[in-house]
Write a protein that holds these residues in place. Structure first.
Motif, PDB file in Angstrom:
ATOM      1  N   ALA A 174      58.664   4.379  34.165  1.00 39.41           N
ATOM      2  CA  ALA A 174      59.368   4.869  35.358  1.00 39.41           C
ATOM      3  C   ALA A 174      59.762   6.335  35.213  1.00 39.41           C
TER       4      ALA A 174
ATOM      5  N   ALA B  62      58.145   9.148  41.446  1.00 31.66           N
ATOM      6  CA  ALA B  62      57.596   8.251  42.472  1.00 31.66           C
ATOM      7  C   ALA B  62      57.636   8.971  43.824  1.00 31.66           C
TER       8      ALA B  62
ATOM      9  N   ASP C 290      54.709   2.797  45.286  1.00 34.48           N
ATOM     10  CA  ASP C 290      54.417   3.070  43.871  1.00 34.48           C
ATOM     11  C   ASP C 290      54.320   1.741  43.105  1.00 34.48           C
TER      12      ASP C 290
ATOM     13  N   LEU D 243      63.497   5.214  40.284  1.00 33.39           N
ATOM     14  CA  LEU D 243      62.311   5.326  41.149  1.00 33.39           C
ATOM     15  C   LEU D 243      62.694   5.415  42.626  1.00 33.39           C
TER      16      LEU D 243
ATOM     17  N   ASP E 158      63.897   8.816  43.307  1.00 34.58           N
ATOM     18  CA  ASP E 158      62.744   9.714  43.481  1.00 34.58           C
ATOM     19  C   ASP E 158      62.250   9.698  44.924  1.00 34.58           C
TER      20      ASP E 158
END
Length: 565
Positions: A233, A238, A243, A273, A276
């Motif tokens: 990760a 991401a 993803d 993630l 992100d």
């Protein structure tokens, strides 16, 4: 006369055995205290034989064990092992009990005594001794002992080489660590601990292209390996919710067979993630779940105790203290400290681009010296004289002797050393302190989103983070008042928005000229062993400034700024 002596001997023998039987009966009725008292009286019997003494010690050991007094039982078992030199297995029993109670030092002594009596013992004994020596912090001796287990042709040698690699990594001998992990994989290419540790070493040096295939190899062996999934990760950002890492982690979290440690690790990774992807609500939900799980593995953060510690440090390390208690050391090491996630690693990396500055890493030297005082810190330093603090400074430079050369400045970066500036300035009166400071809300969110050591018990709750932050400010302001010429404050926001000016000012504080290599920090291939492992591998980015704005709907109701009195 001889007949009378024999009769008397057998009478005493019968009397002794009868008393022992009485204590066993009492123990069977759970009258442990009475049984123990009678055995202690029996132990004081004149002319008691060696065998009888051993029997009593064995009974005392077993009674206390049954009574749930394991720590007391250990003492009797140790006495029994010392008394019964012809029975070295007692040392093994003492080792097993000591290890189960977390008494590492006693476990080590027990194994060493067993080896002393049984030098041709199983190589597994040496393995267990090496493992416990590593736990105790005696890394060099642990390495030597692991080697002895290899010399005795221990089975599953890939595990030994992996453990050796971990020690070399902690000793900052990364090349030897890599060799050890590779040796383990030569013996067993599917040994996942070696794969994970080798990937971790490559991560630390910023070699993603080498780390990623190793994590992928782990997942090909075990698709549910939470550590490999979590580390993947962090390999790259991401871009959206599709993803595959988000999908893989979510599927695993929906299973029912995960431990708390695995759940915590995966929720932190999933939260990263989602962050992100700018799916902030989902990110905060995952991170909150991770912290709720993580809170179980630590003791509760007590604000009153933290405030008392701040008071004790201020009262102990008074202005008067430094006029009479200090070492004779004239060196000028640089200590970088402050809150976690306040830019200390970034600052260290940038400063170490300078030709006259060398990092010694995130050392636990000061913490170990405090632990050696065996409680009562900081008041325990009041019993120490100047010679003691001079010795601390000597020990420090002996420890880092293999790292430092020439006339270079050395940097010791450990955020929580802000608590120990009093001790640091006593041992190193000429030392320089750089305090990294960050906006409260950004700092709090950054800590909250990071899986940290259980000792950082404030890190699982935003309000507790804010309280700890406020106590850190209070203490640092005190140190600043004592050492205005030796303590420099650098703001994280200034460091990332105007690095040339911020680093230039820090170098000026240290009496050094500008070096343009300070701004090329992200190209360095040194090993970084902190949570900022990837942030310092990229050029400076501004997304971390005002990051808390993404989470104001969760932060505003908490009113964290109320802690900044």
């Amino acid at each position: 006369m001889k007949a009378l002596f024999i009769i008397s001997y057998f009478f005493m023998k019968e009397f002794f055995l009868q008393k022992v039987q009485e204590t066993r009966k009492l123990a069977s009725q759970h009258q442990f205290s009475i049984a123990e008292k009678k055995l202690q009286e029996l132990l004081l019997t004149p002319s008691i034989s060696k065998n009888e003494k051993s029997l009593i010690l064995k009974e005392l050991y077993q009674i206390n064990l049954r009574a749930g007094k394991a720590h007391k039982a250990i003492n009797h078992l140790e006495s029994l092992a010392l008394e019964s030199k012809e029975e070295p297995l007692y040392w093994l029993e003492l080792y097993n009990l000591s290890e189960s109670l977390g008494e590492t030092d006693k476990a080590i002594r027990s194994l060493e005594k067993y080896i002393e009596n049984e030098p041709e013992c199983s190589p597994d004994i040496y393995f267990n001794l090496a493992y416990n020596l590593k736990l105790s912090g005696d890394l060099k001796k642990s390495l030597r002992t692991y080697q002895k287990s290899l010399n005795k042709d221990i089975s599953a040698q890939e595990e030994v080489y992996t453990n050796i690699g971990v020690i070399y990594s902690e000793l900052r001998e990364e090349n030897k660590a890599i060799e050890s992990f590779q040796k383990a994989l030569e013996l067993n290419g599917m040994h996942t601990p070696a794969l994970l540790n080798l990937a971790g070493i490559y991560e630390e040096s910023g070699e993603k292209k080498k780390a990623i295939p190793l994590y992928q190899e782990v997942l090909s062996i075990d698709s549910k390996n939470s550590l490999a999934l979590a580390r993947m990760a962090h390999m790259y950002t991401a871009k959206n919710q599709s993803d595959t890492r988000i999908k893989n982690i979510s599927v695993l979290l929906n299973s029912q067979n995960l431990s708390d440690a695995e759940n915590e690790e995966l929720y932190f990774a999933l939260g990263k993630l989602y962050d992100d992807c700018q799916l902030f609500s989902k990110a905060f939900s995952c991170i909150s779940q991770a912290n709720n799980i993580g809170r179980k593995r630590t003791i509760y953060y007590n604000p009153i105790e933290q405030e008392k510690l701040t008071d004790d440090l201020i009262n102990t390390f008074s202005k008067e203290w430094f006029t009479v208690r200090h070492s004779q050391n004239k060196s000028t090491p640089i200590f970088i400290c402050g809150m976690l996630r306040s830019g200390s690693t970034l600052l260290e990396q940038m400063l170490c681009g300078h030709s006259c500055i060398l990092s010694t890493g995130e050392r636990d030297f000061v913490v170990r010296k405090i632990e050696e005082m065996r409680g009562g810190y900081p008041q325990s330093v009041l019993k120490k004289d100047s010679n003691y603090f001079t010795k601390i400074s000597k020990d420090y430079f002996e420890e880092i002797g293999g790292i430092v050369s020439g006339e270079q400045f050395i940097i010791d970066k450990r955020p929580e050393n802000f608590l120990h500036i009093g001790l640091i300035k006593t041992a190193f009166p000429k030392s320089k302190i750089i305090w990294t400071r960050r906006n409260l809300l950004d700092n709090a969110i950054s800590i909250y989103f990071q899986q940290l050591n259980k000792n950082l018990n404030y890190s699982f709750d935003l309000e507790q983070i804010a309280h700890f932050y406020s106590e850190h400010i209070r203490l640092m302001k005190y140190w600043e008042s004592l050492f205005p010429g030796d303590l420099y404050q650098i703001q994280y926001e200034d460091l990332v928005t105007n690095p040339r000016t911020a680093i230039g000012s820090a170098l000026n504080f240290l009496g050094l000229c500008w070096d343009p290599n300070c701004l090329e920090f992200f190209q360095r291939r040194n090993h970084v062993k902190t949570a900022s492992i990837w942030q310092v591998r990229e050029p400076i980015y501004l997304s971390s400034v005002n990051r808390s704005n993404n989470y104001l709907e969760y932060l505003t109701p908490l009113n964290l700024k109320r802690f900044l009195k």
